[in-house]
Design a protein around this motif. Structure first.
Motif, mmCIF file in Angstrom:
data_model
loop_
_atom_site.group_PDB
_atom_site.id
_atom_site.type_symbol
_atom_site.label_atom_id
_atom_site.label_comp_id
_atom_site.label_asym_id
_atom_site.label_seq_id
_atom_site.Cartn_x
_atom_site.Cartn_y
_atom_site.Cartn_z
ATOM 1 N N CYS A 122 -1.009 175.315 3.356
ATOM 2 C CA CYS A 122 -0.548 176.587 3.890
ATOM 3 C C CYS A 122 -1.762 177.512 3.947
ATOM 4 C CB CYS A 122 0.573 177.194 3.048
ATOM 5 S SG CYS A 122 0.038 177.741 1.403
ATOM 6 N N HIS A 123 -1.545 178.784 4.185
ATOM 7 C CA HIS A 123 -2.661 179.708 4.330
ATOM 8 C C HIS A 123 -3.518 179.795 3.075
ATOM 9 C CE1 HIS A 123 -4.956 183.313 5.081
ATOM 10 N NE2 HIS A 123 -4.375 183.937 4.086
ATOM 11 N N ASN A 124 -2.875 180.023 1.912
ATOM 12 C CA ASN A 124 -3.652 180.263 0.692
ATOM 13 C C ASN A 124 -3.263 179.373 -0.483
ATOM 14 O OD1 ASN A 124 -1.174 181.309 0.044
ATOM 15 N ND2 ASN A 124 -1.855 183.418 -0.209
ATOM 16 N N ASP A 176 3.589 176.596 6.257
ATOM 17 C CA ASP A 176 3.476 178.034 6.433
ATOM 18 C C ASP A 176 4.314 178.486 7.628
ATOM 19 O OD1 ASP A 176 2.497 180.647 6.021
ATOM 20 O OD2 ASP A 176 0.531 179.862 5.483
ATOM 21 N N ASN A 226 1.029 181.644 11.219
ATOM 22 C CA ASN A 226 -0.173 181.222 10.512
ATOM 23 C C ASN A 226 -0.648 179.850 10.975
ATOM 24 O OD1 ASN A 226 -0.489 183.536 9.007
ATOM 25 N ND2 ASN A 226 0.587 182.752 7.216
#
Length: 554
Positions: free
Chosen positions: A457-459, A417, A421
């Protein structure tokens, strides 16, 4: 121009002279596919920043027509970032994609300048308006004196509502961007001077000249905005602000009439709902480059907007054109609640040299009266190629990964990311590798280490795309954390935060000058004011419109 082609006719590689010919030929887009922080240090003037990690997320909105010629470039090094970006674009259905051979290194070798900074075309335009229209400005010291001696200046913060809420010039009222079209008549009735400000220069220059076009005579741009105020040794106001200005009905009506007059005189035009509907249909089918831009504030857009439109509040649409309009020859349609702010945005983009600028007649009210539906929410475009990417990767869920990390042969978790983040939240012990560097770095790993990789990563979106990129290279065994850090935290699992020295320099993002301290602010303001002199060294004193056309392409 006869650039090299493959057997499908799509462009593969062009040199600097062929890029010149492509620019002259018409509709195309130019992308710097390095990280934004890298592009910020030196890029081809007029290029849009499109880091590799954003291609699948943004290209559908930036270039809807998949037959549009696209040129991508990097720094010309050995990491093949531009080549991989081109492959991604072709996989998404773009048929005319070329790399600039040698990237920025070849550009410099041809005797061409690189341009530092971000949103340079708009900021250069602002400086040219300042020079050409002789936009009046007031130094921070003079404004403070006016506030102390009874002159009663009305200070208007024309940034976004979010910026205004955080901090502002003491006593400033909120009057955001193209909202000035509605407020102009009310402001004209103020007995003292009117002072507009942004964070630096561009938005306040455009705002000040806007009010002059609407008939105000005692209006000034605060020199260097909130950054100039701080560099002069003064404190910004924080806490509860004085409040947002609301236009009277008379001011709103007269503002709309004047904005329309300006827009039409500048060459913008009005289109009806049926025409926009047809253009949006062509755009959705991938056959036309159309930018439907809602110029209202985000909150109003979220409540209801034309399906397929994007939200870029008016002032930002003028200040950051290269972020949202990658194809300069495309059709641009501004949408407002009624028409005033749309006409003002159209006026300024016409002055910037954009050829096809339109306003939706009657705005959202006219759209609804014609039977047009509205949608709510942020209206995010679907991620290109995500379904195909999901079919190429193996997933591990949060609980399973947590159990493996507690074992003897723990996986190697890599976060792909943004640095921002990663700094906010990551799995403890994970490494950070920039998305655009991932293939090269993973290929250098021992095979045993590659087989332990879990991408996060974030999502889960970027890590899925990254995993598919590795799979296409034949790298097997790599897994992806399903749902990313969002799923990890929902499972009640702990995260680490903060930046670790082992991650290296966080140069993937552009740090805003007002977040970088006094030295950063002073350097930025000096750079911005030097833009016109720098370009004049290359092109001399051409008429303003000709300068803008040529400077767009460097």
């Amino acid at each position: 121009m006869n650039p090299p082609c493959n057997d499908t006719g799509s462009l593969r590689s062009i040199d600097v002279s062929q890029l010149d010919a492509l620019r002259a030929a018409g509709e195309f887009a130019l992308f710097d596919v390095r990280e934004a922080g890298q592009a910020h240090r030196g890029h081809l003037f007029g290029a849009s920043f499109l880091p590799r990690r954003q291609i699948e997320l943004r290209i559908g909105e930036l270039v809807p027509d998949r037959a549009t010629p696209l040129v991508v470039y990097d720094d010309g090094g050995a990491d093949r970032r531009a080549a991989r970006a081109a492959d991604t674009l072709r996989a998404l259905g773009y048929t005319q994609v070329a790399e600039l051979a040698g990237g920025t290194a070849a550009w410099r070798a041809a005797g061409r300048p690189l341009t530092e900074g971000a949103n340079v075309p708009s900021k250069l335009f602002g400086e040219q308006v300042h020079e050409h229209d002789e936009v009046p400005r007031v130094p921070p010291q003079q404004l403070l004196a006016w506030q102390s001696d009874g002159t009663a200046p009305l200070v208007c913060d024309i940034r976004s509502p979010e910026e205004y809420a955080r901090s502002r010039i003491p006593g400033a009222r909120g009057a955001f961007g193209t909202e000035l079209a509605l407020l102009a008549a009310d402001l004209q009735g103020h007995a003292g001077p009117v002072v507009v400000h942004c964070s630096g220069r561009t938005r306040s220059i455009i705002a000040c000249q806007t009010l002059r076009e609407f008939g105000l005579t005692r209006v000034y741009a605060l020199e260097n905005g909130t950054m100039g105020w701080q560099l002069a040794g003064f404190e910004l106001e924080r806490g509860t602000p004085a409040g947002v200005m609301v236009p009277s009905d008379d001011s709103a009506h007269s503002g709309e009439a004047r904005a329309r007059e300006l827009g039409l005189a500048a060459g913008a035009a009005s289109i009806d709902a049926d025409t926009l509907r047809q253009w949006l249909s062509e755009r959705a089918a991938g056959h036309a480059n159309v930018y439907p831009i809602d110029v209202r504030q985000v909150e109003a857009y979220v409540a209801g907007h034309v399906p397929g439109s994007i939200v870029v509040p008016g002032g930002l649409a003028i200040q950051r054109t290269d972020e949202f309009i990658a194809v300069r020859a495309a059709r641009i349609v501004f949408i407002d609640e009624h028409e005033a702010r749309a006409w003002l945005a159209a006026y300024w983009l016409r002055r910037m040299g954009f050829a096809q600028v339109y306003v939706l007649a009657g705005g959202l009210a006219g759209w609804a009266q014609d039977g047009g539906a509205l949608e709510s929410g942020r209206g995010r475009a679907p991620v290109g190629g995500l379904a195909a990417a999901r079919s190429k990767v193996d997933y591990v869920d949060a609980q399973q990964l947590a159990a493996e990390l507690a074992g003897a042969d723990a996986p190697l978790v890599v976060n792909v990311d943004t640095s921002r983040n990663v700094e906010r939240a990551r799995i403890a012990g994970s490494r950070w590798l920039r998305y655009g560097d991932l293939e090269d770095l993973v290929q250098q790993m021992p095979d045993a280490e590659r087989r332990r990789l879990v991408l996060s990563c974030h999502n889960g979106v970027l890590s899925t795309l990254a995993g598919a990129n590795l799979a296409r290279l034949g790298i097997v065994g790599v897994r992806v954390l399903q749902g990313g850090l969002v799923a990890w935290q929902r499972a009640g699992l702990p995260v680490a935060s903060g930046w670790e020295a082992a991650f290296g320099a966080a140069d993937d993002l552009v740090v805003q000058p007002y977040d970088g301290g006094r030295e950063s602010m002073a350097r930025y303001l000096a750079w911005e004011q030097a833009l016109t002199a720098e370009r004049r060294r290359w092109y001399g004193r051409l008429p303003l419109a000709d300068r803008l056309r040529r400077w767009r392409w460097g």
